[in-house]
Design a protein around this motif. Structure first.
Motif, mmCIF file in Angstrom:
data_model
loop_
_atom_site.group_PDB
_atom_site.id
_atom_site.type_symbol
_atom_site.label_atom_id
_atom_site.label_comp_id
_atom_site.label_asym_id
_atom_site.label_seq_id
_atom_site.Cartn_x
_atom_site.Cartn_y
_atom_site.Cartn_z
ATOM 1 N N HIS A 172 7.541 6.061 1.931
ATOM 2 C CA HIS A 172 7.415 5.729 0.510
ATOM 3 C C HIS A 172 6.393 6.614 -0.208
ATOM 4 O O HIS A 172 6.418 6.723 -1.422
ATOM 5 C CB HIS A 172 6.983 4.268 0.339
ATOM 6 C CG HIS A 172 8.061 3.287 0.646
ATOM 7 N ND1 HIS A 172 8.073 2.013 0.131
ATOM 8 C CD2 HIS A 172 9.163 3.385 1.425
ATOM 9 C CE1 HIS A 172 9.158 1.373 0.583
ATOM 10 N NE2 HIS A 172 9.814 2.181 1.376
ATOM 11 N N HIS A 231 3.178 5.896 -0.356
ATOM 12 C CA HIS A 231 2.081 5.091 -0.877
ATOM 13 C C HIS A 231 1.749 3.967 0.104
ATOM 14 O O HIS A 231 2.474 3.743 1.058
ATOM 15 C CB HIS A 231 2.407 4.532 -2.276
ATOM 16 C CG HIS A 231 3.658 3.726 -2.326
ATOM 17 N ND1 HIS A 231 4.607 3.865 -3.316
ATOM 18 C CD2 HIS A 231 4.146 2.745 -1.501
ATOM 19 C CE1 HIS A 231 5.602 3.030 -3.097
ATOM 20 N NE2 HIS A 231 5.347 2.323 -2.018
ATOM 21 N N HIS A 251 1.030 0.139 1.454
ATOM 22 C CA HIS A 251 1.492 -1.238 1.296
ATOM 23 C C HIS A 251 0.383 -2.212 1.651
ATOM 24 O O HIS A 251 -0.541 -1.868 2.358
ATOM 25 C CB HIS A 251 2.697 -1.500 2.211
ATOM 26 C CG HIS A 251 3.917 -0.718 1.825
ATOM 27 N ND1 HIS A 251 4.959 -0.477 2.678
ATOM 28 C CD2 HIS A 251 4.236 -0.101 0.654
ATOM 29 C CE1 HIS A 251 5.885 0.237 2.048
ATOM 30 N NE2 HIS A 251 5.469 0.483 0.827
ATOM 31 N N HIS A 267 5.375 -4.843 -2.594
ATOM 32 C CA HIS A 267 6.794 -4.994 -2.901
ATOM 33 C C HIS A 267 7.578 -5.282 -1.632
ATOM 34 O O HIS A 267 7.203 -4.906 -0.541
ATOM 35 C CB HIS A 267 7.350 -3.794 -3.678
ATOM 36 C CG HIS A 267 7.333 -2.495 -2.940
ATOM 37 N ND1 HIS A 267 8.293 -2.147 -2.037
ATOM 38 C CD2 HIS A 267 6.481 -1.445 -2.989
ATOM 39 C CE1 HIS A 267 8.029 -0.931 -1.578
ATOM 40 N NE2 HIS A 267 6.947 -0.500 -2.122
HETATM 41 ZN ZN ZN Z 1 6.588 1.155 -0.827
#
Ligand code: ZN
Length: 161
Positions: free
Chosen positions: A149, A151, A153, A160
């Protein structure tokens, strides 16, 4: 463990401008980012390379390595009738707008005149020297999902499903 590419670092930070005013700060060690993924401004990312948990650094980042110089072309006069008639436009309000090249951007109202509204599409911190005081709270390997992704988590990062 040292901060390096593909590591997740959690920071406590305070950001001040040249006048010493606090412009931004982390909520008690809850800010996490993925190193080497352009999650944060280049000047700060460079300064954090190789740092470890418990390290405290103070770094000044010039606009070129921060949010860029203020671009006068981003300051524009927009006809008042481009805004919804039922909204009382005030300086400081922010609106989403489309730039000439089709990108969505956030502009801030800087002045309201009779028939026009002055808006500024520069980042609020553009043109500012950024003075960061940073404490490194945690460093860990990124998960494969986080790398995919680009980024972080969980706590301090993206939430998300
Ligand atoms: Zn993500």
């Amino acid at each position: 463990m040292e901060i390096s590419k593909d590591k997740v670092a959690t920071l406590n930070y305070v950001l001040k401008n040249d006048q010493g005013e606090v412009m931004d700060q982390s909520e008690d060690g809850r800010f996490a980012y993925l190193h080497g993924a352009n999650n944060i401004i280049p000047g700060l990312e460079k300064a954090l390379e190789g740092k470890k948990v418990g390290d405290k650094i103070s770094v000044t980042v010039a606009p070129a390595e921060g949010y860029g110089e203020r671009d006068l072309e981003q300051i524009q006069q927009v006809p008042r009738n481009m805004f919804p008639p039922d909204i009382d436009i005030q300086p400081g309000m922010q609106f989403q707008a489309q730039s000439p090249d089709g990108q969505m951007m956030v502009v801030m109202v800087t002045a309201v005149n009779n028939d026009t509204v002055s808006v500024d599409g520069n980042h609020p911190l553009a043109g500012e020297n950024l003075h960061f005081d940073v404490e490194i709270v945690d460093v860990r390997d990124a998960s494969s999902e986080e790398l995919e992704h680009g980024h972080v988590h969980g706590p301090g990062g993206h939430e998300h499903g």
